[in-house]
Design a protein around this motif. Structure first.
Motif, mmCIF file in Angstrom:
data_model
loop_
_atom_site.group_PDB
_atom_site.id
_atom_site.type_symbol
_atom_site.label_atom_id
_atom_site.label_comp_id
_atom_site.label_asym_id
_atom_site.label_seq_id
_atom_site.Cartn_x
_atom_site.Cartn_y
_atom_site.Cartn_z
ATOM 1 N N MET A 160 56.190 91.144 98.034
ATOM 2 C CA MET A 160 55.331 91.936 98.904
ATOM 3 C C MET A 160 55.109 93.260 98.190
ATOM 4 O O MET A 160 56.023 93.779 97.543
ATOM 5 N N ARG A 161 53.891 93.758 98.289
ATOM 6 C CA ARG A 161 53.567 94.996 97.566
ATOM 7 C C ARG A 161 52.651 95.821 98.420
ATOM 8 O O ARG A 161 51.792 95.276 99.127
ATOM 9 N N SER A 162 52.811 97.130 98.351
ATOM 10 C CA SER A 162 51.941 97.995 99.144
ATOM 11 C C SER A 162 50.548 97.988 98.533
ATOM 12 O O SER A 162 50.384 97.827 97.335
ATOM 13 N N LYS A 163 49.572 98.167 99.376
ATOM 14 C CA LYS A 163 48.191 98.215 98.889
ATOM 15 C C LYS A 163 47.969 99.542 98.181
ATOM 16 O O LYS A 163 48.700 100.502 98.384
ATOM 17 N N MET A 164 46.931 99.566 97.389
ATOM 18 C CA MET A 164 46.618 100.782 96.632
ATOM 19 C C MET A 164 46.306 101.919 97.583
ATOM 20 O O MET A 164 45.579 101.732 98.547
ATOM 21 N N GLN A 165 46.867 103.086 97.303
ATOM 22 C CA GLN A 165 46.551 104.265 98.114
ATOM 23 C C GLN A 165 45.092 104.623 97.903
ATOM 24 O O GLN A 165 44.634 104.687 96.763
ATOM 25 N N ARG A 166 44.386 104.883 98.984
ATOM 26 C CA ARG A 166 42.971 105.197 98.805
ATOM 27 C C ARG A 166 42.662 106.518 99.467
ATOM 28 O O ARG A 166 43.145 106.816 100.554
ATOM 29 N N LYS A 167 41.803 107.274 98.791
ATOM 30 C CA LYS A 167 41.270 108.485 99.422
ATOM 31 C C LYS A 167 40.011 108.055 100.176
ATOM 32 O O LYS A 167 39.730 106.885 100.307
ATOM 33 N N SER A 168 39.234 109.034 100.629
ATOM 34 C CA SER A 168 38.017 108.677 101.351
ATOM 35 C C SER A 168 37.059 107.962 100.404
ATOM 36 O O SER A 168 37.094 108.172 99.204
ATOM 37 N N PHE A 169 36.230 107.149 100.940
ATOM 38 C CA PHE A 169 35.250 106.346 100.192
ATOM 39 C C PHE A 169 35.905 105.456 99.150
ATOM 40 O O PHE A 169 35.392 105.265 98.055
ATOM 41 N N LYS A 170 37.043 104.933 99.524
ATOM 42 C CA LYS A 170 37.745 103.914 98.744
ATOM 43 C C LYS A 170 38.102 104.357 97.330
ATOM 44 O O LYS A 170 38.259 103.537 96.434
ATOM 45 N N ARG A 171 38.224 105.683 97.135
ATOM 46 C CA ARG A 171 38.618 106.125 95.802
ATOM 47 C C ARG A 171 40.113 105.881 95.645
ATOM 48 O O ARG A 171 40.892 106.230 96.525
ATOM 49 N N ALA A 172 40.491 105.314 94.510
ATOM 50 C CA ALA A 172 41.913 105.015 94.303
ATOM 51 C C ALA A 172 42.676 106.301 94.046
ATOM 52 O O ALA A 172 42.244 107.142 93.281
ATOM 53 N N SER A 173 43.823 106.415 94.689
ATOM 54 C CA SER A 173 44.663 107.583 94.426
ATOM 55 C C SER A 173 46.106 107.111 94.276
ATOM 56 O O SER A 173 46.398 105.933 94.428
ATOM 57 N N THR A 174 46.987 108.036 93.971
ATOM 58 C CA THR A 174 48.378 107.648 93.721
ATOM 59 C C THR A 174 49.300 108.382 94.676
ATOM 60 O O THR A 174 48.944 109.381 95.273
ATOM 61 N N PHE A 175 50.518 107.882 94.758
ATOM 62 C CA PHE A 175 51.556 108.614 95.481
ATOM 63 C C PHE A 175 51.993 109.787 94.612
ATOM 64 O O PHE A 175 51.941 109.716 93.392
ATOM 65 N N ASP A 176 52.455 110.826 95.269
ATOM 66 C CA ASP A 176 52.955 111.971 94.513
ATOM 67 C C ASP A 176 54.389 112.196 94.931
ATOM 68 O O ASP A 176 54.665 112.730 95.998
ATOM 69 N N TRP A 177 55.335 111.745 94.103
ATOM 70 C CA TRP A 177 56.740 111.804 94.456
ATOM 71 C C TRP A 177 57.512 112.813 93.610
ATOM 72 O O TRP A 177 58.693 112.657 93.392
ATOM 73 N N HIS A 178 56.852 113.842 93.122
ATOM 74 C CA HIS A 178 57.555 114.737 92.202
ATOM 75 C C HIS A 178 58.608 115.595 92.899
ATOM 76 O O HIS A 178 59.475 116.163 92.252
ATOM 77 N N LEU A 179 58.519 115.692 94.233
ATOM 78 C CA LEU A 179 59.500 116.504 94.950
ATOM 79 C C LEU A 179 60.818 115.762 95.144
ATOM 80 O O LEU A 179 61.821 116.367 95.477
ATOM 81 N N TYR A 180 60.795 114.456 94.957
ATOM 82 C CA TYR A 180 61.946 113.640 95.323
ATOM 83 C C TYR A 180 62.625 113.066 94.096
ATOM 84 O O TYR A 180 62.043 112.996 93.024
#
Lengths: 307, 334
Positions: free
Chosen positions: A165-185
Motif C-alpha cells: 500500500m502506498r500513499s498517493k502523490m501529494q498534490r497542490k491545486s490544479f493537480k500539480r505534484a508536490s512533496t512532503f516536507d519533513w525537514h523538521l523531523y
C-alpha cells in the motif's frame, strides 16, 4: 579453437535474451508498450516510464476528460485560494516540538483510506496474491490479504509474492505534484497492530531526474502478533536506500524535503494471510537522537564502480 | 578532505575564467570566460557522496548553458546585423536577459533558490559572490537602461516577497541575494567603482553570515532555535542580519546609503521608493528570525552544548568589523 567457442557461446546468450524479448505473454493488454522481463540483464540506467512500463492509464474520451475537469474545477479553485491565503499569512511551521507527534494520517475514518493505493502482484498477472485496505471492526485501517509465492507459468517472472500500500502523490491545486516536507523531523512514528510478520516501510523520494525515480528508503518493521498495539518510533537514520528493490552500495542521506510517497509492503516469502492494523502514521522530532546513519559502510576497492 | 588539490585546481580555473571574461576585448572572449566558469564550477559543486548535490549540479549546468547559448547567439546576431541599428534595442535586451539569467536575477531566478538549497554553505558562498562578477561586468558593457530599470524593480520585489515564507536558511539568503542584485544592477549602471564598493561590502557581509552558519552547521531555521547558542553568537547573528538588511550603524548601511544618494541625484524618485519599501520587507523577515532566536527560548536542553571555543575570535572580530566599519570608513577622508 577456444576463442571460437567463446564467441559462439556469447552470441547464443544474446540470441536467447532477444528470443525472450520476442516471446509473447498471455495477458497482452496489460503490458503492450514495454514488457517487464526479469530474466534478462538491464542494459540501461535510463527509465523510459515513471511507472516502470506498467500501463496504468484509464482510457477515457476527450469529452469525458472535459466533463471530469469541470467538476473538479471548483474544488481546485478552493485549494488555490487556500494556498494563496497560506502565502499571505506568512507563518510557516518553524519548529517541531520534541515529544509531540505530528500526524500525517490518522486512520479513524474511511475518507483517509482514499489517500492510499494498494498494489499486489496479481494486478498485472504476475502472481496470485491479493490485498485490500479497509476499515477494521476496531475502527482503524486494516491492510490485509493473502500472500502467495506461486509463480505464474508463462516464464516472464522468476519470483512472485508482494502486496503493498502506498500513499498517493501529494498534490497542490490544479493537480500539480508536490512533496512532503519533513525537514523538521527525524523520527517516523507508527502505531500498528500486526500479526507477527515483518513488513517493509518504504519512503519514496522520487527526484526530478529518472535516475532517482526508483529511490526508496526501506526499513523492516517486525510486528508483534498480540492483541496489544505497538508504537514503533523509527528514526530516519535507520532507513536504507534501495533502488528497484536492490540495496545500494553507496548510501546517501534522505532528502527530507523531497519525500513523495510513504508505503508499507508485505513480501516476506511466507505463504498465507497477513493483517496489519494501523492507527496512525506520524512524525516526531527527537532532539536526543544524533545518529547519522545506523549501518556500517565499508571502504570498497577502486574497481567497484559508483561507490 | 581527500580531494583538496582538485578543488584548488578548479578554484584557480574559476578565478581565472572570470578574469578572462572581464578583460577580453571581444564578445567571444567574454563568452569563453563564461563557459570556462561554468565548466570549472560544476566539479566544485557536484559531490558524488550526496544525491542532492549531483542533481543540483546538473540543474545548474542546464540553466547556465542555456543562458550561455543565448548569449553566444545574440553576440553572433549582433555581429551580423551591425549595420542595422534598428535591432540594437532588441539585441541589447536579449544579451542582458541572458546575462541576468546567468546571475540568477528575476525574472530568470527560478533556478536560483532551488540550486542554493542543494549546495553546501561554502559552495553557496562562491555562487552568491564570485559567480556574479563576470555577468555583472559584461552587463555594464552593453546595457539597455529602461530594461534594466524594469529588471531592478522585479528583482527587488521578488527578492523581498519571496523570502517571506521560507524556513530554509539557504533559500532565505538566496532571496536576499536576489534583492541585493537589484541594488548591484543599479550601481553598475552608475559606475563600476560604485558597483565594486557595493559588491565588496556585500561579499564581506555574506561571508560573515555564511561562516557563522557553516561553523554551526545550520541549514534550517529550527536549528537556530534548538541550539543553546552562546550570547555572543546570538549577538553576532543579530548584527550580521541587520547589517545585511542595511540598517545603520552597521556596515551594510554604507553602500545602500551611497546608492540612494546616486538615485536621488539622477531623479529616480519612484525607484527610490521601491528600494526603501522592499528593504523594509527584508528587514522584517530578518528581525522575525532574530527575535525568535533571542527571545523565544523554546527549550534549553542540557545535552546539547554548542562548543565554539576555537572559533570565538573570528566571530568577535566579524561583529566588531560590522559595527565599527561605518566609523572606520570615515578615516579614509583623513
Amino acid at each position: 579453437m577456444s576463442l571460437l567457442k567463446t564467441n559462439v557461446i556469447t552470441s547464443v546468450k544474446y540470441l536467447r535474451s532477444f528470443s525472450v524479448l520476442c516471446r509473447k505473454s498471455n495477458q497482452d493488454h496489460h503490458l503492450k508498450k514495454c514488457p517487464i522481463l526479469f530474466n534478462t540483464q538491464r542494459w540501461l540506467f535510463w527509465e523510459r516510464h515513471r511507472k516502470g512500463g506498467y500501463d496504468t492509464t484509464i482510457k477515457t474520451s476527450n469529452w469525458e476528460h472535459l466533463k471530469n475537469g469541470l467538476v473538479e474545477l471548483k474544488h481546485e479553485l478552493k485549494l488555490f485560494a487556500k494556498e494563496l491565503k497560506e502565502l499571505y499569512d506568512m507563518d510557516p511551521l518553524l519548529i517541531a516540538r520534541p515529544g509531540e507527534i505530528d500526524l500525517l494520517w490518522c486512520f479513524n475514518s474511511p475518507t483517509v483510506l482514499e489517500k492510499f493505493v494498494t498494489t499486489c502482484d496479481s494486478d498485472h498477472g504476475e502472481g496470485y496474491s491479493s490485498c485490500n485496505l479497509e476499515m477494521s471492526p476496531a475502527g482503524r485501517a486494516l491492510f490485509h490479504g493473502y500472500l502467495d509465492t506461486r509463480v505464474p507459468k508463462d516464464g516472464r517472472i522468476k519470483k512472485a509474492g508482494y502486496c503493498a500500500m502506498r500513499s498517493k502523490m501529494q498534490r497542490k491545486s490544479f493537480k500539480r505534484a508536490s512533496t512532503f516536507d519533513w525537514h523538521l523531523y527525524n523520527t517516523l512514528v507508527l502505531k500498528v497492530r500486526g500479526d507477527g510478520r515483518a513488513y517493509l516501510l518504504n519512503i519514496s523520494t522520487e527526484g526530478y531526474y529518472d535516475i532517482t525515480w526508483n529511490d526508496i528508503y526501506h526499513y523492516i518493521l517486525y510486528t508483534r502478533g498480540g492483541p496489544y498495539w505497538q508504537v514503533a518510533k523509527i528514526p530516519f537514520s535507520k532507513f536504507v536506500l534501495g533502488s528497484k528493490g536492490r540495496l545500494q552500495d553507496k548510501q546517501t542521506r534522505m532528502r527530507f524535503d523531497k519525500v513523495t510517497h510513504f508505503g508499507i509492503s508485505c513480501g516476506d516469502k511466507i505463504v498465507g494471510k497477513f493483517n496489519l492494523e494501523i492507527e496512525y502514521v506520524g512524525l516526531e522530532f527527537d532532539p536526543t537522537h544524533d545518529e547519522e546513519f545506523a549501518y556500517e559502510m565499508y571502504k570498497t576497492d577502486k574497481y567497484i564502480v559508483a561507490v | 578532505m581527500n580531494n583538496n588539490s582538485n578543488k584548488m585546481f578548479f578554484l584557480f580555473i574559476l578565478f581565472f575564467s572570470t578574469l578572462i571574461s572581464i578583460s577580453s576585448n571581444s564578445w567571444f572572449g567574454c563568452w569563453i570566460g563564461l563557459e570556462i566558469n561554468l565548466l570549472s564550477f560544476i566539479p566544485l559543486i557536484s559531490n558524488s557522496k550526496n544525491l542532492l548535490s549531483v542533481e543540483t549540479s546538473l540543474k545548474y549546468f542546464l540553466t547556465q548553458s542555456l543562458a550561455s547559448i543565448n548569449f553566444l547567439f545574440m553576440i553572433l546576431i549582433k555581429f551580423s546585423l551591425l549595420k542595422n541599428f534598428n535591432m540594437n534595442n532588441i539585441i541589447s535586451i536579449m544579451m542582458n536577459s541572458s546575462l541576468l539569467m546567468k546571475m540568477g536575477s528575476a525574472p530568470f531566478h527560478f533556478w536560483f533558490p532551488n540550486i542554493v538549497e542543494g549546495l553546501s554553505w561554502m559552495n553557496n558562498f562562491m555562487l552568491m559572490t564570485w559567480q556574479k562578477i563576470s555577468p555583472m561586468i559584461l552587463l555594464s558593457y552593453y546595457f539597455n537602461k529602461n530594461f534594466l530599470i524594469f529588471m531592478i524593480i522585479t528583482n527587488l520585489i521578488i527578492g523581498s516577497l519571496g523570502g517571506l515564507n521560507q524556513t530554509s536558511l539557504r533559500k532565505l539568503l538566496a532571496f536576499s541575494s536576489i534583492n541585493n542584485l537589484g541594488w548591484m544592477i543599479f550601481s553598475i549602471m552608475i559606475s563600476e567603482n560604485l558597483w565594486l564598493f557595493y559588491f565588496l561590502i556585500y561579499s564581506m557581509m555574506i561571508s560573515m553570515m555564511i561562516s557563522l552558519f557553516f561553523l554551526m552547521n545550520m541549514y534550517f531555521m529550527n536549528q537556530l532555535f534548538i541550539n543553546n547558542m552562546n550570547f555572543f553568537i546570538k549577538l553576532n547573528l543579530l548584527i550580521n542580519f541587520l547589517s545585511l538588511g542595511g540598517l545603520p550603524p552597521f556596515m551594510g548601511f554604507m553602500p545602500k546609503w551611497i546608492i540612494i544618494n546616486f538615485l536621488l541625484i539622477n531623479k529616480f524618485y519612484f525607484l527610490t521608493f521601491i528600494f526603501m519599501m522592499t528593504s523594509l520587507i527584508i528587514i522584517y523577515y530578518y528581525i522575525r528570525i532574530i527575535y525568535s532566536s533571542f527571545m523565544f527560548n523554546y527549550f534549553k536542553m542540557k545535552w546539547v552544548n554548542l562548543l565554539m571555543k576555537n572559533n570565538m575570535s573570528l566571530i568577535n572580530l566579524s561583529s566588531f568589523i560590522s559595527i565599527s566599519s561605518m566609523i572606520l570608513s570615515t578615516f579614509i577622508f583623513m
